[in-house]
Structures are given as C-alpha cells and as structure tokens.
Scaffold this motif. Structure first.
Motif, PDB file in Angstrom:
ATOM      1  N   ILE A  45       0.826  -1.214   0.000  1.00  0.00           N
ATOM      2  CA  ILE A  45       0.000   0.000   0.000  1.00  0.00           C
ATOM      3  C   ILE A  45       0.860   1.263   0.000  1.00  0.00           C
ATOM      4  O   ILE A  45       0.644   2.193  -0.776  1.00  0.00           O
ATOM      5  CB  ILE A  45      -0.945  -0.001   1.215  1.00  0.00           C
ATOM      6  CG1 ILE A  45      -1.916  -1.194   1.135  1.00  0.00           C
ATOM      7  CG2 ILE A  45      -1.727   1.315   1.305  1.00  0.00           C
ATOM      8  CD1 ILE A  45      -2.717  -1.433   2.397  1.00  0.00           C
TER       9      ILE A  45
ATOM     10  N   THR B 152       3.969   2.071  -0.866  1.00  0.00           N
ATOM     11  CA  THR B 152       4.768   2.484  -2.023  1.00  0.00           C
ATOM     12  C   THR B 152       3.929   3.147  -3.108  1.00  0.00           C
ATOM     13  O   THR B 152       4.475   3.809  -3.992  1.00  0.00           O
ATOM     14  CB  THR B 152       5.509   1.270  -2.619  1.00  0.00           C
ATOM     15  OG1 THR B 152       4.574   0.197  -2.838  1.00  0.00           O
ATOM     16  CG2 THR B 152       6.606   0.797  -1.683  1.00  0.00           C
ATOM     17  N   LYS B 153       2.612   2.983  -3.040  1.00  0.00           N
ATOM     18  CA  LYS B 153       1.721   3.597  -4.030  1.00  0.00           C
ATOM     19  C   LYS B 153       1.168   4.942  -3.569  1.00  0.00           C
ATOM     20  O   LYS B 153       0.470   5.623  -4.318  1.00  0.00           O
ATOM     21  CB  LYS B 153       0.562   2.641  -4.346  1.00  0.00           C
ATOM     22  CG  LYS B 153       0.999   1.343  -5.012  1.00  0.00           C
ATOM     23  CD  LYS B 153      -0.179   0.415  -5.229  1.00  0.00           C
ATOM     24  CE  LYS B 153       0.213  -0.826  -6.034  1.00  0.00           C
ATOM     25  NZ  LYS B 153       1.239  -1.629  -5.354  1.00  0.00           N
TER      26      LYS B 153
ATOM     27  N   SER C 212       5.309   8.719  -0.716  1.00  0.00           N
ATOM     28  CA  SER C 212       6.554   8.071  -1.149  1.00  0.00           C
ATOM     29  C   SER C 212       7.406   9.009  -1.998  1.00  0.00           C
ATOM     30  O   SER C 212       8.628   8.858  -2.067  1.00  0.00           O
ATOM     31  CB  SER C 212       6.250   6.788  -1.921  1.00  0.00           C
ATOM     32  OG  SER C 212       5.780   5.783  -1.053  1.00  0.00           O
ATOM     33  N   ARG C 213       6.766   9.984  -2.640  1.00  0.00           N
ATOM     34  CA  ARG C 213       7.530  10.967  -3.424  1.00  0.00           C
ATOM     35  C   ARG C 213       8.348  11.870  -2.494  1.00  0.00           C
ATOM     36  O   ARG C 213       9.427  12.340  -2.873  1.00  0.00           O
ATOM     37  CB  ARG C 213       6.584  11.789  -4.290  1.00  0.00           C
ATOM     38  CG  ARG C 213       5.937  10.971  -5.424  1.00  0.00           C
ATOM     39  CD  ARG C 213       5.355  11.855  -6.507  1.00  0.00           C
ATOM     40  NE  ARG C 213       4.165  12.573  -6.050  1.00  0.00           N
ATOM     41  CZ  ARG C 213       2.926  12.107  -6.157  1.00  0.00           C
ATOM     42  NH1 ARG C 213       2.697  10.922  -6.701  1.00  0.00           N
ATOM     43  NH2 ARG C 213       1.897  12.818  -5.727  1.00  0.00           N
TER      44      ARG C 213
ATOM     45  N   GLN D 265      14.287   3.643  -4.854  1.00  0.00           N
ATOM     46  CA  GLN D 265      13.017   2.931  -4.825  1.00  0.00           C
ATOM     47  C   GLN D 265      13.105   1.676  -3.956  1.00  0.00           C
ATOM     48  O   GLN D 265      12.137   1.328  -3.251  1.00  0.00           O
ATOM     49  CB  GLN D 265      12.589   2.559  -6.249  1.00  0.00           C
ATOM     50  CG  GLN D 265      12.235   3.759  -7.120  1.00  0.00           C
ATOM     51  CD  GLN D 265      11.186   4.661  -6.487  1.00  0.00           C
ATOM     52  OE1 GLN D 265      10.128   4.198  -6.091  1.00  0.00           O
ATOM     53  NE2 GLN D 265      11.484   5.949  -6.379  1.00  0.00           N
TER      54      GLN D 265
ATOM     55  N   SER E   6      10.818   1.094  -0.557  1.00  0.00           N
ATOM     56  CA  SER E   6      10.051  -0.127  -0.370  1.00  0.00           C
ATOM     57  C   SER E   6      10.354  -0.766   0.990  1.00  0.00           C
ATOM     58  O   SER E   6       9.453  -1.193   1.713  1.00  0.00           O
ATOM     59  CB  SER E   6      10.369  -1.116  -1.496  1.00  0.00           C
ATOM     60  OG  SER E   6       9.714  -2.347  -1.294  1.00  0.00           O
TER      61      SER E   6
END
Length: 311
Positions: free
Chosen positions: A51, A53-54, A58-59, A78, A82
């Motif tokens: 969930i 990472t989407k 996360s940006r 990345q 994660s």
C-alpha cells in the motif's frame, strides 16, 4: 431543529465514529495477537509495502533521499523506500507482541543488546538522565528494552485524535514496558511537565530526528534542518548524562538494541545558546551516522528539510 440540538447531534455522531474507530483498532490488535510475532511482523510488512509504495508520500521519501544521499540511483532509492514501508509495517505488526519478546533467544523472534554496560552502570546511579534516539528500526522496542535493565524512562508522545484509541495505545505501551511511567504530550505543556519530571531525578527519552519548526537550525546530511533543541537544552541546564541508542531490525520480530557511550559535552558544559547549538549538532551527527548505516530502516516519509527544497 434548535441550534443546540444540532450541535448535540453532531457531537453524538462524532462520538459514535470515534468509538467505532476504537472497536476497529481493538479488533485489529486482537487479530495480530492471534498470530505469532513473526507472522504478525510479516503480515504488517507485506501489507504496508504494497500500500505505502503507491501513496503520494513516497515521493517525499524519494526527494529526501535525493537531498541526503545524492549518489543513490533511482533504482536504489526505490528499493530503500520499499524497505522503509516494510519496516514501518513490521513495526506496527510487532507492537502488540513486544512484551512477549525475550532477551537473547538462540534464534527466531526476540531481542539482543550491544552496549548493555552503559545501562547497567546508569541503573546504579541516581539523578536525571536523557536518552536520545530516532525513528530507526523498531523504535517502539527501545523503552521496554531499556526498562529491562532497570532504567525505565518517560517520553513525549503525539496524542491520537481519538481519545479511545489514544488510551488503547498508551495502555499497550505500559504493558510492554512493565511500568506505568508518565507520558508527556508534545508542546509547551508537555515540555514543562518533562522538565519537572527530570528535576525530580527521573529519566526521559526523546526521538530527535523529526523537523521542528520552532527549533534551531543545525546541519543534517549537510543541509540546514530545523531541529528540536530540547535534549541539549535540558542536559546543559541539569548537567545530566545523554545516552544515545537505537533499535536495529535484524529479522522478523528479531531486534538488536545498540547503546552507545554517554555523549561527552564537558568541553562546553555551560548553558548558553552557542553550546545548545553545538550539542544539538552532535546529536544530529550521531543520528545521521546511524541512518547512513541502514537507510532502509529510517522513516524518510516527512519533509525534514526547508520547504523550498521540495518545490
């Protein structure tokens, strides 16, 4: 309908929502407790990674990594993000099991310690003590682990907006530590309570790695960062030890507490703004060292540096 009744109805509905949120949280807690510590850790890690990472936040983590460790490639960033989400999920999944984890099991869930001599030495002394750490590994394990060595400490906390959930979290923390120590809300009132607590010869733990807009500007990963000066200010005021330490994850529900020697600030022990700045910088340097060693275990999800660096 009279305004008073509308207000009362709104309050009742808000209370209803809060109570149902509490029931949901308690149900999730019960579910996690039905699992083994390892299973609960794995479940939390998998779900949070899928969930998290989407999510847009996360940006922010990606930008933080660009600012702090610019030599990383996009693929490396990345991967770290994660693992950050996985670590966060594992921390949540392990939370209801921390009280059951044992010291130095040969394998599997449990915890171990490096630097226990500093805690043992401190347990033989009286007077105020400050523990400093950050959101690294499973930071929730630090209070109960330190308490096992006879030096339980109070800490600051950000109260949940739902009072029922907040009480649930606090009770779980007390159960995990084995002591019902005072917990101080973040803010001016909590700071006054914490000072009074230290003045009475007690111990306080502080997570010093997050941005504080009304803090002081010191370097963090080579960039100016507004940082809480509470640890430095209190230590210089009370002339008490500062013991740095953190909890590193080495497996599912398997943790290692690393305690370092008390910070030596004897060269600038006077309580002046300049010395507060110097000591706060030393603390930031320690945190940075830990984070560089395992960047995937730090919580990169908040805007740690000036907002103009995120535009």
């Amino acid at each position: 309908m009279p305004i008073f009744n509308l207000k009362k109805a709104s309050q009742s509905f808000h209370h209803f929502l809060q109570y149902n949120e509490y029931i949901l949280a308690k149900g999730c807690l019960s579910l996690l407790r039905c699992l083994s510590p390892e299973q609960s850790s794995n479940l939390g890690g998998i779900l949070c990674k899928i969930i998290g990472t989407k999510l847009p936040v996360s940006r922010i983590a990606d930008r933080n990594l660009q600012l702090a460790i610019p030599e990383l490639t996009k693929a490396q960033r990345q991967h770290i993000i994660s693992k950050v989400w996985e670590n966060l999920g594992r921390t949540v999944g392990e939370f209801p099991h921390l009280a059951t984890l044992t010291l130095n099991p040969p394998k599997g869930p449990g915890w171990e310690v490096v630097g226990s001599e500093y805690l043992i030495e401190q347990s033989k002394k009286s007077g105020p003590v400050l523990f400093v750490s950050g959101h690294i590994g499973n930071w929730e394990m630090l209070p109960p682990a330190v308490a096992k060595f006879g030096v339980p400490f109070s800490s600051f906390f950000r109260a949940a907006s739902n009072p029922y959930v907040n009480d649930l979290i606090l009770q779980l923390r007390y159960e995990t530590m084995g002591y019902e120590v005072p917990m101080f809300p973040k803010g001016a009132k909590g700071a006054r309570q914490a000072l009074k607590h230290l003045l009475s010869g007690q111990r306080l733990g502080v997570l010093s790695d997050q941005k504080m807009n009304d803090g002081i500007k010191v370097q963090f990963f080579g960039k100016p960062a507004m940082t809480a000066s509470a640890v430095a200010s209190l230590a210089l005021k009370l002339q008490c030890p500062i013991i740095p330490g953190y909890v590193k994850r080495i497996g599912p529900a398997r943790l290692r507490m690393i305690v370092e020697p008390p910070i030596d600030y004897s060269e600038f022990s006077q309580n002046t703004p300049e010395n507060i700045q110097k000591l706060t910088q030393i603390i930031n340097d320690i945190l940075e060292k830990w984070i560089r060693q395992q960047p995937e275990q730090w919580l990169w999800l908040h805007k740690r540096w000036p907002k103009e660096l995120y535009s």
